[in-house]
Motif scaffolding. Structure first.
Motif, PDB file in Angstrom:
ATOM      1  N   ALA A  28       5.461  67.344  35.881  1.00  0.00           N
ATOM      2  CA  ALA A  28       4.890  68.367  35.970  1.00  0.00           C
ATOM      3  C   ALA A  28       5.082  69.495  34.867  1.00  0.00           C
ATOM      4  CB  ALA A  28       5.388  69.155  37.216  1.00  0.00           C
ATOM      5  N   TRP A  31       5.968  73.599  33.876  1.00  0.00           N
ATOM      6  CA  TRP A  31       6.076  75.078  34.465  1.00  0.00           C
ATOM      7  C   TRP A  31       5.227  75.831  33.924  1.00  0.00           C
ATOM      8  CZ3 TRP A  31      12.155  74.591  33.073  1.00  0.00           C
ATOM      9  CH2 TRP A  31      12.560  73.898  34.188  1.00  0.00           C
ATOM     10  N   VAL A  50       7.513  69.568  41.626  1.00  0.00           N
ATOM     11  CA  VAL A  50       6.142  70.382  41.854  1.00  0.00           C
ATOM     12  C   VAL A  50       6.494  71.659  40.908  1.00  0.00           C
ATOM     13  CG1 VAL A  50       4.756  71.431  43.273  1.00  0.00           C
ATOM     14  CG2 VAL A  50       5.508  69.088  43.892  1.00  0.00           C
ATOM     15  N   GLU A  57       5.121  75.154  40.516  1.00  0.00           N
ATOM     16  CA  GLU A  57       4.331  76.277  41.049  1.00  0.00           C
ATOM     17  C   GLU A  57       5.030  77.782  41.083  1.00  0.00           C
ATOM     18  OE1 GLU A  57       1.473  77.912  42.784  1.00  0.00           O
ATOM     19  OE2 GLU A  57       1.518  75.443  43.370  1.00  0.00           O
ATOM     20  N   ASN A  58       4.091  78.809  40.887  1.00  0.00           N
ATOM     21  CA  ASN A  58       4.512  80.175  40.854  1.00  0.00           C
ATOM     22  C   ASN A  58       4.790  80.654  42.207  1.00  0.00           C
ATOM     23  OD1 ASN A  58       3.872  80.547  38.073  1.00  0.00           O
ATOM     24  ND2 ASN A  58       1.676  81.057  38.570  1.00  0.00           N
ATOM     25  N   TYR A  59       6.056  81.503  42.057  1.00  0.00           N
ATOM     26  CA  TYR A  59       6.448  82.037  43.593  1.00  0.00           C
ATOM     27  C   TYR A  59       6.948  83.561  43.241  1.00  0.00           C
ATOM     28  CZ  TYR A  59       9.411  82.844  47.585  1.00  0.00           C
ATOM     29  OH  TYR A  59       9.911  83.321  48.678  1.00  0.00           O
TER      30      TYR A  59
END
Length: 176
Positions: free
Chosen positions: A103, A105, A169, A171-173
């Motif tokens: 993945a 970032w 994974v 992912e934006n949070y």
């Protein structure tokens, strides 16, 4: 359209190793193919675990491909290998390690996670937990590694608490 192939499966004869190919999406013809590993070559170590790796298109349009315990940078237009590094394998031998998670970032940092088969095992197979090798349940823990996509250098790596089958994974949070 890019394809990562040649990993373990039910093909007979067994594939000789992983490759990346560029496919014309209109007629599905292969435009180029770059072999990442050739497990039939006399220069390849014997007993390397051939399992499914990972493939990503990088922000600069090139490709990142992970096969076995190596990370490759391929030219997205020609398929030429522009860089390759051996990834850390922790307490597992490189021949018993396969990175199956890949993945990136939001800042482009590449993140990969390994799986390991038991020491002394020479069988290919699906998830390492289904390989019928003695001691498979005691195989070394997975590692997770971060790689800089520009310098192609390992930034850091950690040993996980177990031999993990899941993939990372990114992912934006909450905007981060």
């Amino acid at each position: 359209l890019y394809v990562l192939g040649g990993g373990w499966g039910s093909a007979v004869p067994k594939p000789s190793g992983q490759y990346v190919a560029k496919i014309n999406p209109g007629d599905l013809t292969q435009l180029w193919r770059t072999e990442l590993t050739n497990l039939n070559a006399t220069t390849s170590p014997t007993g390397v675990w051939n399992y499914i790796g990972g493939l990503n298109v990088l922000a600069d349009g090139n490709l990142g491909a992970v096969a076995n315990s190596n990370l490759y940078k391929l030219n997205g237009t020609t398929g030429a290998v522009e860089g390759a590094i051996a990834l850390p394998t922790g307490k597992s031998l490189p021949s018993n390690t396969n990175y199956n998670g890949f993945a990136a970032w939001p800042d482009g940092t590449l993140v990969m996670k390994s799986m390991n088969r038991a020491p002394g095992c020479s069988l290919d197979g699906g998830l390492p937990f289904s390989i019928p090798c003695p001691g498979q349940s005691d195989s070394p823990n997975s590692v997770m590694v971060a790689v800089d996509p520009k310098s192609w250098k390992v930034l850091d790596w950690i040993e996980l608490e177990q031999n993990a089958a899941s993939r990372p994974v990114a992912e934006n949070y909450n905007g981060k």
